[in-house]
Design an enzyme around this catalytic site. Structure first.
Site, PDB file in Angstrom:
ATOM      1  N   TYR A 142      12.674  26.159  15.608  1.00 37.76           N
ATOM      2  CA  TYR A 142      13.047  27.369  14.862  1.00 37.76           C
ATOM      3  C   TYR A 142      11.838  28.214  14.498  1.00 37.76           C
ATOM      4  O   TYR A 142      11.938  29.427  14.371  1.00 37.76           O
ATOM      5  CB  TYR A 142      13.772  26.990  13.564  1.00 37.76           C
ATOM      6  CG  TYR A 142      15.255  26.814  13.696  1.00 37.76           C
ATOM      7  CD1 TYR A 142      15.771  25.818  14.521  1.00 37.76           C
ATOM      8  CD2 TYR A 142      16.132  27.629  12.997  1.00 37.76           C
ATOM      9  CE1 TYR A 142      17.134  25.645  14.633  1.00 37.76           C
ATOM     10  CE2 TYR A 142      17.502  27.456  13.106  1.00 37.76           C
ATOM     11  CZ  TYR A 142      17.993  26.462  13.915  1.00 37.76           C
ATOM     12  OH  TYR A 142      19.344  26.306  14.019  1.00 37.76           O
ATOM     13  N   LYS A 192      14.618  12.286  20.081  1.00 39.56           N
ATOM     14  CA  LYS A 192      14.767  12.236  21.542  1.00 39.56           C
ATOM     15  C   LYS A 192      13.467  11.672  22.089  1.00 39.56           C
ATOM     16  O   LYS A 192      12.781  12.286  22.916  1.00 39.56           O
ATOM     17  CB  LYS A 192      15.091  13.646  22.074  1.00 39.56           C
ATOM     18  CG  LYS A 192      15.487  13.706  23.534  1.00 39.56           C
ATOM     19  CD  LYS A 192      16.855  13.120  23.834  1.00 39.56           C
ATOM     20  CE  LYS A 192      17.092  13.109  25.335  1.00 39.56           C
ATOM     21  NZ  LYS A 192      18.344  12.421  25.712  1.00 39.56           N
ATOM     22  N   ASP A 224      21.525  12.504  21.745  1.00 40.36           N
ATOM     23  CA  ASP A 224      22.761  12.581  22.547  1.00 40.36           C
ATOM     24  C   ASP A 224      23.707  11.447  22.165  1.00 40.36           C
ATOM     25  O   ASP A 224      24.911  11.638  22.005  1.00 40.36           O
ATOM     26  CB  ASP A 224      22.442  12.589  24.053  1.00 40.36           C
ATOM     27  CG  ASP A 224      21.471  11.490  24.480  1.00 40.36           C
ATOM     28  OD1 ASP A 224      20.865  10.825  23.609  1.00 40.36           O
ATOM     29  OD2 ASP A 224      21.315  11.292  25.703  1.00 40.36           O
ATOM     30  N   ASP A 248      20.806  20.988  12.942  1.00 42.59           N
ATOM     31  CA  ASP A 248      21.730  22.128  12.971  1.00 42.59           C
ATOM     32  C   ASP A 248      23.000  21.712  13.709  1.00 42.59           C
ATOM     33  O   ASP A 248      24.117  21.929  13.230  1.00 42.59           O
ATOM     34  CB  ASP A 248      21.050  23.311  13.668  1.00 42.59           C
ATOM     35  CG  ASP A 248      21.969  24.520  13.765  1.00 42.59           C
ATOM     36  OD1 ASP A 248      22.596  24.862  12.756  1.00 42.59           O
ATOM     37  OD2 ASP A 248      22.056  25.118  14.857  1.00 42.59           O
ATOM     38  N   ASP A 252      26.870  20.400  11.923  1.00 41.48           N
ATOM     39  CA  ASP A 252      28.145  21.071  12.207  1.00 41.48           C
ATOM     40  C   ASP A 252      29.165  20.059  12.727  1.00 41.48           C
ATOM     41  O   ASP A 252      30.331  20.086  12.350  1.00 41.48           O
ATOM     42  CB  ASP A 252      27.970  22.173  13.272  1.00 41.48           C
ATOM     43  CG  ASP A 252      27.827  23.559  12.647  1.00 41.48           C
ATOM     44  OD1 ASP A 252      27.362  23.640  11.500  1.00 41.48           O
ATOM     45  OD2 ASP A 252      28.179  24.548  13.314  1.00 41.48           O
TER      46      ASP A 252
HETATM   47  C1  IPM Z   1      22.891  26.873   9.585  1.00 43.57           C
HETATM   48  C2  IPM Z   1      23.073  28.099  10.437  1.00 43.57           C
HETATM   49  C3  IPM Z   1      21.723  28.792  10.557  1.00 43.57           C
HETATM   50  C4  IPM Z   1      20.792  27.837  11.278  1.00 43.57           C
HETATM   51  C5  IPM Z   1      21.752  30.157  11.239  1.00 43.57           C
HETATM   52  C6  IPM Z   1      22.755  31.086  10.603  1.00 43.57           C
HETATM   53  C7  IPM Z   1      20.393  30.806  11.278  1.00 43.57           C
HETATM   54  O1  IPM Z   1      23.596  27.770  11.677  1.00 43.57           O
HETATM   55  O2  IPM Z   1      22.515  27.024   8.399  1.00 43.57           O
HETATM   56  O3  IPM Z   1      23.137  25.780  10.074  1.00 43.57           O
HETATM   57  O4  IPM Z   1      20.767  27.780  12.509  1.00 43.57           O
HETATM   58  O5  IPM Z   1      20.058  27.126  10.598  1.00 43.57           O
HETATM   59 MG    MG Z   2      24.183  25.736  11.836  1.00 45.62          MG
END
Ligand code: IPM
Ligand code: MG
Length: 358
Positions: A142, A192, A224, A248, A252
């Site tokens: 990032y 990884k 993975d 990230d 999710d």
């Molecule tokens: C998160 C989001 C952010 C990230 C984006 C919106 C920049 O996906 O907070 O997980 O990738 O960190």
């Molecule tokens: Mg995210």
């Protein structure tokens, strides 16, 4: 005690959900003798519209002057076509970096009341689903340099750099171990290391830090495999610690398998206050301004704020209990609605939580 909170409602449903969380803080403050002073600041699309950029200097200054920061959500289709340098997401990445928020705690747990919404088979979740993802938030691909898109040999080449210094791995590993120690005592470091040099260093540093935590059971998993194991048997995980990009993605995944992404809070912490608290879900532009959003993730985020930034665990517990009560009484916003339950809007949901704090 008096706490200063910088509030950044942001875009989409951000202003609605943040308003409910502030209402809850007001009530919990009265009950526990805490005083909250709020300062508002602009971020994301709202800041772009007002100032031309997603993270005005004044916002950074307001956040730095606060004891904690509350964020709604950023982004939306209106700003999707802008130059990447001024997209709403840049505001979020910028404030994480400016405040040194290297540790992102993302709990993914199944609320028993919402078990039917969980997208895994009942026999799989029957074993439990309560994972804390500790994501490194200010390093890796990032932020790594060099990065960019340039002309090479007659074509364009895009590149980013996944880079970690030992001290960055050490401090996030410590957060992982400390978090595991307060939970079920198990930490899984995800990397990884079979391919990436940066992961080999990551693993070596995690192993070194582990010497200080003999009471925590450490394991390592390739990313993975971790993605697969999370859906195959999430009960094997207690705390996952991982680098920014892997975190990230995995956070999710961990959130969505609970079936209630509208319920999940997060905390982003640095070496000292202010920490930043925000719901895991996004700005949901499709339902913005319609009083349909679920404010519970934001309300639970201020519970994390009370606990992690202010050490007010009792007040935090009271908020969590009030949310659980509202759910057990059958109240639902649209995102978690099921037949036989009572559909309520964003404001009404906030009011219900407030009433059960009393
Ligand atoms: C998160 C989001 C952010 C990230 C984006 C919106 C920049 O996906 O907070 O997980 O990738 O960190
Ligand atoms: Mg995210």
């Amino acid at each position: 005690m008096r706490y200063n909170i910088c509030v950044m409602p942001g875009d989409g449903i951000g202003p609605e959900i943040v308003a409910e969380a502030m209402k809850v803080l007001g009530t919990v403050g009265e009950k526990f003798g805490l005083e909250f002073a709020f300062t508002k600041a602009l971020i994301g699309g709202a800041a772009i519209d007002a100032t031309g950029g997603p993270l005005p200097e004044a916002t950074v200054a307001a956040c730095k002057a606060a004891d904690a920061v509350l964020l709604g959500a950023v982004g939306g289709p209106r700003w999707d076509t802008l130059d990447p340098a001024i997209r709403p997401e840049k505001g979020l990445l910028g404030i994480r970096k400016a405040l040194g928020l290297f540790a992102n705690l993302r709990p993914a747990r199944l609320f028993p009341e919402l078990a039917a919404a969980c997208c895994l088979r009942p026999d799989i979740v029957g074993k439990g689903l309560d994972v804390m993802v500790v994501r490194e938030l200010t390093g890796g691909a990032y932020f790594g340099e060099p990065r960019g898109i340039e002309e090479r040999g007659g074509e364009k080449v895009g590149f980013n750099t996944m880079v970690y210094a030992e001290h960055e791995v050490r401090r996030i590993a410590k957060v992982g171990f400390e978090t595991a120690r307060k939970r079920r005592g198990r930490l899984c470091s995800v990397d990884k290391a079979n391919v990436l040099d940066v992961s080999r260093l990551w693993r070596a540093v995690v192993l070194e830090v582990a010497k200080d935590y003999p009471d925590v059971e450490l394991s390592h998993m390739y990313v993975d495999n971790a993605a697969m194991q999370l859906v195959r048997d999430p009960s094997q995980f207690d705390v996952i610690v991982t680098e920014n990009l892997f975190g990230d993605i995995l956070s999710d995944e961990a959130a969505v398998i609970t079936g209630s992404i509208g319920m999940l809070p997060s905390a982003s912490l640095g070496a000292a206050n202010p920490g930043l608290y925000e719901p895991i879900h996004g700005s949901a532009p499709d339902i913005a301004g319609q009083d349909k959003a679920n404010p519970l993730a934001t309300i639970l985020s201020v519970a994390m704020m009370l606990k992690h930034s202010f050490g007010e665990a009792k007040a935090a517990d009271a908020i969590e209990a009030a949310c659980a009560k509202v759910l057990s009484e059958g109240y639902r916003t649209g995102d978690i609605m099921e037949p036989g339950k009572t559909l309520v809007g964003c404001k009404a949901m906030g009011d219900l939580v407030v009433a059960r704090l009393g």
